[in-house]
Design a protein around this motif. Structure first.
Motif, short mmCIF file in Angstrom:
data_model
loop_
_atom_site.label_atom_id
_atom_site.label_comp_id
_atom_site.label_asym_id
_atom_site.label_seq_id
_atom_site.Cartn_x
_atom_site.Cartn_y
_atom_site.Cartn_z
N SER A 160 0.79 -1.23 0.00
CA SER A 160 0.00 0.00 0.00
C SER A 160 0.82 1.28 0.00
O SER A 160 0.27 2.37 -0.13
N VAL A 161 2.15 1.15 0.16
CA VAL A 161 3.03 2.34 0.11
C VAL A 161 4.23 1.99 -0.75
O VAL A 161 4.95 1.03 -0.46
N PHE A 162 4.46 2.74 -1.81
CA PHE A 162 5.64 2.51 -2.63
C PHE A 162 5.99 3.78 -3.40
O PHE A 162 5.16 4.69 -3.54
N THR A 163 7.22 3.83 -3.87
CA THR A 163 7.75 5.03 -4.52
C THR A 163 8.13 4.73 -5.97
O THR A 163 8.64 3.66 -6.28
N MET A 164 7.85 5.70 -6.82
CA MET A 164 8.27 5.62 -8.22
C MET A 164 9.05 6.89 -8.56
O MET A 164 8.61 7.99 -8.22
N LYS A 165 10.20 6.72 -9.21
CA LYS A 165 10.95 7.88 -9.68
C LYS A 165 10.36 8.34 -11.00
O LYS A 165 10.13 7.53 -11.90
N LEU A 166 10.09 9.64 -11.09
CA LEU A 166 9.49 10.21 -12.29
C LEU A 166 10.39 11.36 -12.74
O LEU A 166 10.31 12.47 -12.21
N VAL A 167 11.29 11.06 -13.68
CA VAL A 167 12.32 12.00 -14.13
C VAL A 167 13.16 12.40 -12.91
O VAL A 167 13.89 11.59 -12.37
N ASN A 168 13.01 13.64 -12.42
CA ASN A 168 13.82 14.08 -11.28
C ASN A 168 13.03 14.15 -9.99
O ASN A 168 13.47 14.74 -9.01
N LYS A 169 11.85 13.55 -9.95
CA LYS A 169 10.99 13.58 -8.77
C LYS A 169 10.69 12.16 -8.29
O LYS A 169 10.58 11.22 -9.08
N ASP A 170 10.55 12.04 -6.97
CA ASP A 170 10.09 10.78 -6.39
C ASP A 170 8.62 10.94 -6.00
O ASP A 170 8.27 11.86 -5.24
N ILE A 171 7.77 10.07 -6.51
CA ILE A 171 6.35 10.08 -6.14
C ILE A 171 6.07 8.86 -5.28
O ILE A 171 6.32 7.72 -5.70
N THR A 172 5.57 9.09 -4.08
CA THR A 172 5.21 8.00 -3.18
C THR A 172 3.69 7.87 -3.14
O THR A 172 2.98 8.85 -2.86
N PHE A 173 3.21 6.67 -3.42
CA PHE A 173 1.78 6.41 -3.50
C PHE A 173 1.27 5.82 -2.19
O PHE A 173 1.92 4.94 -1.61
N PHE A 174 0.12 6.30 -1.75
CA PHE A 174 -0.58 5.74 -0.59
C PHE A 174 -1.88 5.13 -1.09
O PHE A 174 -2.70 5.81 -1.69
N ILE A 175 -2.07 3.85 -0.81
CA ILE A 175 -3.28 3.16 -1.26
C ILE A 175 -4.01 2.59 -0.04
O ILE A 175 -3.50 1.73 0.67
N GLY A 176 -5.23 3.09 0.20
CA GLY A 176 -6.04 2.59 1.29
C GLY A 176 -6.14 3.56 2.45
O GLY A 176 -5.26 4.39 2.66
N PRO A 177 -7.23 3.48 3.21
CA PRO A 177 -7.47 4.45 4.29
C PRO A 177 -6.45 4.41 5.40
O PRO A 177 -6.20 5.42 6.06
N GLU A 178 -5.84 3.26 5.65
CA GLU A 178 -4.92 3.13 6.77
C GLU A 178 -3.68 4.02 6.60
O GLU A 178 -3.12 4.50 7.58
N VAL A 179 -3.25 4.20 5.35
CA VAL A 179 -2.04 4.99 5.11
C VAL A 179 -2.35 6.39 4.56
O VAL A 179 -1.42 7.18 4.35
N SER A 180 -3.63 6.68 4.33
CA SER A 180 -4.00 7.94 3.69
C SER A 180 -4.38 9.04 4.67
O SER A 180 -4.59 10.19 4.25
N ALA A 181 -4.47 8.73 5.94
CA ALA A 181 -4.93 9.73 6.91
C ALA A 181 -4.05 10.97 6.90
O ALA A 181 -4.55 12.11 6.89
N HIS A 182 -2.72 10.77 6.90
CA HIS A 182 -1.82 11.93 6.90
C HIS A 182 -1.99 12.73 5.62
O HIS A 182 -1.93 13.98 5.65
N PHE A 183 -2.21 12.06 4.50
CA PHE A 183 -2.40 12.75 3.22
C PHE A 183 -3.57 13.73 3.32
O PHE A 183 -3.47 14.87 2.84
N PHE A 184 -4.66 13.31 3.93
CA PHE A 184 -5.86 14.14 3.96
C PHE A 184 -5.91 15.09 5.16
O PHE A 184 -6.58 16.12 5.10
#
Length: 486
Positions: free
Chosen positions: A69-93
């Motif tokens: 539910s949490v992983f990172t992808m490098k996109l050119v010169n940026k790191d994008i970290t994805f949060f999937i699901g309510p358990e890990v999304s609380a801080h996002f919101f």
């Protein structure tokens, strides 16, 4: 010594030196101690750009089972970290803007919305401008807007004959922009300037391309038309605002609310700010409402049991209130509400939500794994993917409005942020009540006045659009009739 032996010994020495140097480096270099998320395997330099552009939801479907539910992808010169699901999304919101910011990741909207509004101002000013939106969408204002929504729907569908075939998608797009013009942009636009303003908004909309996200000021024809349209819109609204102020006239619309808005220091909004806020409001609501109206209709016409339930609800309300439709009556349409909500669960128009991380923070997954998210990462979550998690929703790919009925409440069982079609937390969509009322006004009228049949195949998703909607036509055969309450 044999030359071959010399070469072998030299090779062994080099390898040994490298190994020793690596060991020394590991011993003397302090460890960060960070528990970083797993990383998606990508190409050098461009990272996962091609996969992301091709379709982020497809990428999530492939990586989530492997990485969690949490992983990172490098996109050119940026790191994008994805949060999937309510358990890990609380801080996002829930995180404050100082920790997770919208401003940097949504800068591409500035040429469209204009200077001095939303993402072109610091957070304190943006908060005050969001307060203007909140005040314009209070219940007492919504009640007046609903009367206008109902009148627009009644007038629009008078154009239909006694029977025929229409592209429902196209029809609802036209009706929604008419309704938005009356409720948001004002009577002057709706009655006298609709065609002109609609064409200008089309040029604005057409100037929002995937390339615009990365290069919003690229000198291409679509951007030049966007900028010209923005300038002409500013001139039109400056004239309307001046006329209202000089004539002392007021209207029940969002334009009037923005004209009368005041910042905490007492400063009134400028004409430029009013125009920018109106454009932002229309962009936030027009596409999403027309898309969701279309999906709602497509599903209702394919699932006869839910269509029958929505019809029965209309009959009950007509027995109780007659043919009257207002804010309070629309609010009683729980069955229709669930049908719209389920269409939105399956097809949220905004498939990715983004933030920029200004500080380090930690998240804990459902399985108890802890990850440290570094400052500087772009943080993302996907309503389109998270709304279909099978441990939250039973048969998640199936259309089942009753999953939201009392007693099931699947969106609440797993906790907050299990349903994120409208975002949530600090940045939840302010227009959610407006959107539901608008779509209910349209579909309550259709259910009460027409027999409808979907004659084209069930529509596909248009993943190529900036706001993900319905691909192709949605052909519907209609026959005019009044719904019998007996």
């Amino acid at each position: 010594m044999d030359p071959g032996d010399k070469l072998l010994n030299m090779g062994v020495l080099i390898v040994a030196t490298i190994v020793v140097a690596k060991l020394i480096s590991l011993l003397i270099t302090p460890r960060s101690g960070k528990r970083l998320p797993p990383v998606v395997k990508t190409w050098p330099l461009i990272g996962g750009l091609l996969r992301f552009v091709k379709g982020p939801v497809v990428m999530l479907r492939e990586e989530y089972p492997k990485l969690g539910s949490v992983f990172t992808m490098k996109l050119v010169n940026k790191d994008i970290t994805f949060f999937i699901g309510p358990e890990v999304s609380a801080h996002f919101f829930k995180a404050p803007e100082s920790d997770l910011s919208q401003q940097e990741v949504y800068q591409f909207n500035v040429p469209t919305f204009g200077p001095g509004v939303v993402f072109d101002v610091d957070y304190s000013v943006r908060q005050e401008q969001f307060r203007f939106f909140t005040e314009a969408l209070r219940v007492n204002k919504l009640k007046g807007y609903v009367d206008q929504m109902v009148a627009e729907a009644e007038e629009y569908f008078l154009r239909w004959g006694d029977s025929g075939e229409v592209d429902l998608k196209n029809e609802l797009e036209h009706l929604i922009i008419l309704t938005a013009s009356r409720c948001l942009l004002g009577r002057e636009v709706r009655d006298k300037l609709f065609d002109d303003v609609s064409a200008l908004f089309h040029d604005l909309d057409s100037g929002m391309l995937p390339i615009s996200v990365i290069f919003p000021y690229l000198p291409i024809p679509a951007h030049r038309r966007r900028d010209q349209a923005r300038k002409k819109l500013a001139e039109i609204f400056a004239s309307i605002i001046s006329s209202r102020k000089s004539g002392g006239t007021t209207e029940n619309d969002m334009l009037q609310c923005f004209i009368e808005s005041r910042y905490k220091d007492g400063r009134p909004t400028t004409d430029s700010e009013v125009t920018g806020l109106l454009i932002a409001a229309l962009f936030a609501g027009q596409h999403t409402s027309s898309i969701t109206s279309t999906w709602t209709g497509a599903y209702l016409l394919c699932y006869k049991e839910y269509f029958a339930g929505a019809l029965k609800e209309q009959k009950n309300l007509m027995q109780k209130h007659g043919n009257k439709v207002d804010h309070d009556i629309l609010s009683e349409m729980d069955v229709l509400h669930r049908c719209i909500k389920e269409a939105l669960r399956l097809h949220p128009p905004l498939i990715m939500l983004l933030r920029s991380s200004h500080s380090d923070f930690c998240v804990t997954t459902r399985e108890g794994k802890e990850y440290d998210i570094p400052k500087g990462h772009i943080v993302a979550t996907s309503p389109a993917f998270a709304n279909r998690l099978p441990y939250i929703y039973k048969n998640p790919d199936s259309y089942d409005p009753d999953r939201f009925a009392p007693g099931r409440d699947e969106d609440k069982v797993a906790g907050a942020f299990s349903y994120i079609s409208f975002g949530g937390g600090r940045h939840g969509c302010l227009g959610e009540p407006f959107a539901y009322l608008q779509i209910k006004a349209v579909w309550s009228h259709l259910l009460r006045n027409f027999e409808l049949e979907l004659v084209s195949p069930f529509p596909e998703i248009d993943w190529n659009a900036m706001v993900v909607g319905v691909k192709g036509k949605v052909m519907v055969r209609y026959k005019r009739r009044e719904l019998s309450v007996n």
